[in-house]
Design an enzyme around this catalytic site. Structure first.
Site, mmCIF file in Angstrom:
data_model
loop_
_atom_site.group_PDB
_atom_site.id
_atom_site.type_symbol
_atom_site.label_atom_id
_atom_site.label_comp_id
_atom_site.label_asym_id
_atom_site.label_seq_id
_atom_site.Cartn_x
_atom_site.Cartn_y
_atom_site.Cartn_z
ATOM 1 N N ILE A 51 -20.270 63.074 -65.340
ATOM 2 C CA ILE A 51 -20.546 62.373 -64.073
ATOM 3 C C ILE A 51 -20.756 63.329 -62.893
ATOM 4 O O ILE A 51 -21.172 62.894 -61.826
ATOM 5 C CB ILE A 51 -19.480 61.342 -63.624
ATOM 6 C CG1 ILE A 51 -18.083 61.770 -63.979
ATOM 7 C CG2 ILE A 51 -19.805 59.941 -64.066
ATOM 8 C CD1 ILE A 51 -17.042 61.029 -63.140
ATOM 9 N N GLN A 86 -9.721 74.710 -67.226
ATOM 10 C CA GLN A 86 -9.738 73.367 -67.815
ATOM 11 C C GLN A 86 -9.129 72.372 -66.841
ATOM 12 O O GLN A 86 -8.043 72.605 -66.297
ATOM 13 C CB GLN A 86 -8.960 73.350 -69.147
ATOM 14 C CG GLN A 86 -9.062 72.014 -69.876
ATOM 15 C CD GLN A 86 -8.411 72.022 -71.262
ATOM 16 O OE1 GLN A 86 -7.714 72.979 -71.639
ATOM 17 N NE2 GLN A 86 -8.628 70.949 -72.004
ATOM 18 N N HIS A 139 -13.103 69.185 -74.890
ATOM 19 C CA HIS A 139 -14.504 68.830 -74.667
ATOM 20 C C HIS A 139 -15.373 70.070 -74.588
ATOM 21 O O HIS A 139 -14.927 71.121 -74.122
ATOM 22 C CB HIS A 139 -14.669 67.994 -73.387
ATOM 23 C CG HIS A 139 -14.106 68.652 -72.166
ATOM 24 N ND1 HIS A 139 -12.764 68.625 -71.873
ATOM 25 C CD2 HIS A 139 -14.691 69.359 -71.169
ATOM 26 C CE1 HIS A 139 -12.544 69.282 -70.751
ATOM 27 N NE2 HIS A 139 -13.708 69.749 -70.298
ATOM 28 N N HIS A 180 -18.938 71.324 -72.960
ATOM 29 C CA HIS A 180 -20.049 71.063 -72.058
ATOM 30 C C HIS A 180 -21.321 71.575 -72.736
ATOM 31 O O HIS A 180 -21.330 72.694 -73.258
ATOM 32 C CB HIS A 180 -19.904 71.850 -70.749
ATOM 33 C CG HIS A 180 -18.698 71.486 -69.946
ATOM 34 N ND1 HIS A 180 -18.777 70.670 -68.844
ATOM 35 C CD2 HIS A 180 -17.392 71.833 -70.070
ATOM 36 C CE1 HIS A 180 -17.563 70.544 -68.313
ATOM 37 N NE2 HIS A 180 -16.707 71.238 -69.036
HETATM 38 P P1 AMP Z 1 -13.427 70.899 -67.439
HETATM 39 O O1 AMP Z 1 -13.411 71.567 -66.098
HETATM 40 O O2 AMP Z 1 -14.028 71.768 -68.507
HETATM 41 O O3 AMP Z 1 -12.088 70.316 -67.824
HETATM 42 O O4 AMP Z 1 -14.468 69.739 -67.290
HETATM 43 C C1 AMP Z 1 -14.174 68.401 -67.101
HETATM 44 C C2 AMP Z 1 -15.494 67.691 -66.898
HETATM 45 O O5 AMP Z 1 -15.304 66.303 -67.060
HETATM 46 C C3 AMP Z 1 -16.104 67.915 -65.515
HETATM 47 O O6 AMP Z 1 -17.406 68.494 -65.654
HETATM 48 C C4 AMP Z 1 -16.169 66.495 -64.934
HETATM 49 O O7 AMP Z 1 -17.320 66.290 -64.160
HETATM 50 C C5 AMP Z 1 -16.179 65.644 -66.187
HETATM 51 N N1 AMP Z 1 -15.673 64.294 -66.023
HETATM 52 C C6 AMP Z 1 -14.490 63.923 -65.475
HETATM 53 N N2 AMP Z 1 -14.348 62.579 -65.521
HETATM 54 C C7 AMP Z 1 -15.455 62.090 -66.139
HETATM 55 C C8 AMP Z 1 -15.909 60.788 -66.475
HETATM 56 N N3 AMP Z 1 -15.176 59.692 -66.214
HETATM 57 N N4 AMP Z 1 -17.111 60.656 -67.069
HETATM 58 C C9 AMP Z 1 -17.854 61.742 -67.344
HETATM 59 N N5 AMP Z 1 -17.487 63.005 -67.064
HETATM 60 C C10 AMP Z 1 -16.299 63.182 -66.454
#
Ligand code: AMP
Ligand code: ZN
Length: 137
Positions: free
Chosen positions: A31, A93, A99, A101
């Protein structure tokens, strides 16, 4: 896992823009995309990151990481893609459900994934090599 946004997405309790789903894995659009098509690939079961995920489960996830990246190239006209993944708060994180990316890349897209490289000191390389090899055993 209670209070995990990605578990809520898997359970259908929170909306997401789904790209792919099978018994083990879900892929959906981020998002807050760093580029158009920025995708996230997660195991449906809750694991914090690469430290606790079982290898079998990880195999299922990484197969879909490849699939999504190739679809970004074929479907979005990306010239390539980056795979980015963080383990623990200190590594950046933010969401503590494993997850990956997957970020589509184009020439001169301005997205930077650069650290500040320094010429390695041969003695330090040797010491670090020994520590990591010892930990691998
Ligand atoms: P990280 O910093 O690797 O933990 O990345 C977490 C990612 O999750 C970030 O890029 C956020 O934009 C994404 N994110 C958080 N909430 C959501 C959501 N509800 N739907 C889609 N992406 C999300
Ligand atoms: Zn979770």
């Amino acid at each position: 896992m209670k209070d995990c946004i990605f578990c809520k997405i898997v359970a259908g309790e929170m909306p997401s823009t789904k790209l792919f789903e099978n018994d083990h894995v879900l892929a959906f659009l981020d998002i807050y995309p760093g580029a158009q098509g920025h995708s996230l690939v997660i195991p449906k079961k809750h694991y914090v990151n690469l430290i606790d995920v079982p290898e079998k489960e990880l195999q299922e996830v990484i197969k879909i990481v490849k699939k999504i990246g190739v679809a970004q190239v074929n479907g979005l006209g990306a010239h390539g893609f980056n795979v980015h993944q963080s383990n623990n708060k200190e590594a950046g994180q933010v969401v503590f459900h494993l997850h990956f990316h997957v970020l589509p890349r184009k020439e001169n897209d301005g997205l930077g994934f650069r650290w500040n490289p320094q010429k390695a000191n041969p003695e330090e390389l040797k010491i670090t090599q020994e520590k990591i090899i010892k930990a691998l055993k």
